[in-house]
Design an enzyme around this catalytic site. Structure first.
Site, short mmCIF file in Angstrom:
data_model
loop_
_atom_site.label_atom_id
_atom_site.label_comp_id
_atom_site.label_asym_id
_atom_site.label_seq_id
_atom_site.Cartn_x
_atom_site.Cartn_y
_atom_site.Cartn_z
N SER A 45 14.34 -27.94 19.26
CA SER A 45 13.69 -27.72 17.96
C SER A 45 14.41 -26.59 17.25
O SER A 45 14.41 -25.44 17.73
CB SER A 45 12.22 -27.35 18.16
N HIS A 80 15.20 -31.96 16.80
CA HIS A 80 13.83 -31.93 16.27
C HIS A 80 13.78 -30.95 15.10
O HIS A 80 14.11 -29.77 15.24
CB HIS A 80 12.88 -31.49 17.40
C1 DX5 Z 1 5.40 -25.97 16.42
C2 DX5 Z 1 6.56 -26.91 16.28
C3 DX5 Z 1 7.41 -26.99 17.47
C4 DX5 Z 1 8.05 -25.67 17.86
C5 DX5 Z 1 7.98 -25.58 19.34
O1 DX5 Z 1 4.53 -26.16 15.38
O2 DX5 Z 1 6.12 -28.22 15.99
O3 DX5 Z 1 8.39 -28.01 17.37
O4 DX5 Z 1 9.39 -25.53 17.46
O5 DX5 Z 1 8.38 -24.33 19.73
P1 DX5 Z 1 8.33 -23.83 21.25
O6 DX5 Z 1 9.17 -24.78 22.06
O7 DX5 Z 1 8.89 -22.46 21.17
O8 DX5 Z 1 6.88 -23.88 21.65
ZN ZN Z 2 7.66 -29.88 16.13
#
Ligand code: DX5
Ligand code: ZN
Length: 239
Positions: free
Chosen positions: A21, A45
């Site tokens: 992400s 992502h």
């Molecule tokens: C949160 C996002 C996620 C985020 C996850 O609202 O949808 O995609 O980037 O981040 P981590 O992996 O740090 O929990």
């Molecule tokens: Zn997300």
């Protein structure tokens, strides 16, 4: 029950797929950060936040367009927005491969139809407190079901184990109904939670801070994949 045939595109040759992400990347050098994780990224992502559906703002179609010019990776746009309908065409034109909309905003049927019309892969997301029932009417129409394992809006939050029964149930429904959607989990995924969600049935793992927040992001993405795959092999051993 007929065995579900592995789908190369969806399951990948390696079983567990990793979606870094970019929310946790350095946006001032986004291209470099994407290149660093590419060898271990199956999907990129892209978190789109509108400041209404979630209390945070990120990026929109113009930035997706620049990412598209930079990489051939599949772009999975997670639209945390109240009104994605107005932007779907712009995301498609910018080069998104798939868009994921939240079931909580309603109008899901029409959004799915619009995404199909535009030639976008269709994803449906649900928040931790949203029951799977809300997605049942659409499970045979989507390419992806995204189970949020944190409250959307920010990276770096802790995984919510209470969503595990929902992942297990979605997996069962997919297998028993012969449904082809990919099961994605997003939020708090690291090397300790990856095996847990894979055991529950997830196969596409989104991770932001556990990849871009590490010294060596590509090694971190590889470690996540191996942690998830180990859970599959252990499961097979136990059969
Ligand atoms: C949160 C996002 C996620 C985020 C996850 O609202 O949808 O995609 O980037 O981040 P981590 O992996 O740090 O929990
Ligand atoms: Zn997300």
């Amino acid at each position: 029950m007929p065995e579900r045939q592995p789908d190369e595109r969806r399951d990948g040759p390696r079983g567990v797929r990793i979606a870094p992400s970019i929310l946790s990347a350095d946006f001032a050098r986004l291209g470099e950060d994407i290149d660093r994780v590419s060898p271990e990224a199956d999907v990129l992502h892209v978190d789109v936040m509108d400041g209404h559906f979630v209390p945070n703002l990120t990026i929109g179609p113009p930035v997706v367009g620049w990412i598209r010019r930079h990489t051939d990776l599949y772009l999975d746009c997670h639209l945390m927005m109240d009104n994605p309908r107005e932007y779907l065409e712009a995301f498609k034109k910018a080069g998104a491969d798939g868009c994921t909309v939240h079931v909580e905003i309603g109008g899901t049927e029409a959004l799915i139809a619009r995404m199909r019309e535009l030639g976008l892969d269709v994803g449906l997301a649900l928040n931790p407190e949203t029951p799977l029932e809300s997605c049942l009417p659409y499970l045979d129409q989507v390419d992806l079901l995204l189970v949020m394992s944190v409250h959307p809006g920010f990276g770096g939050q802790s995984f919510m184990a209470e969503v595990l029964p929902k992942i297990e149930r979605a997996r069962r429904l997919a297998d028993e109904g012969g449904l082809g959607f990919e099961l994605e989990v997003d939020g708090g995924i690291d090397t300790s939670t990856a095996p847990v969600v894979v055991r529950a049935g997830a196969r596409l793992l989104v991770a932001g801070s556990a990849i871009f927040g590490r010294e060596d992001p590509v090694a971190a993405a590889g470690a996540l994949r191996r942690a998830g795959e180990a859970a599959i092999s252990q499961g097979k051993g136990a059969e």
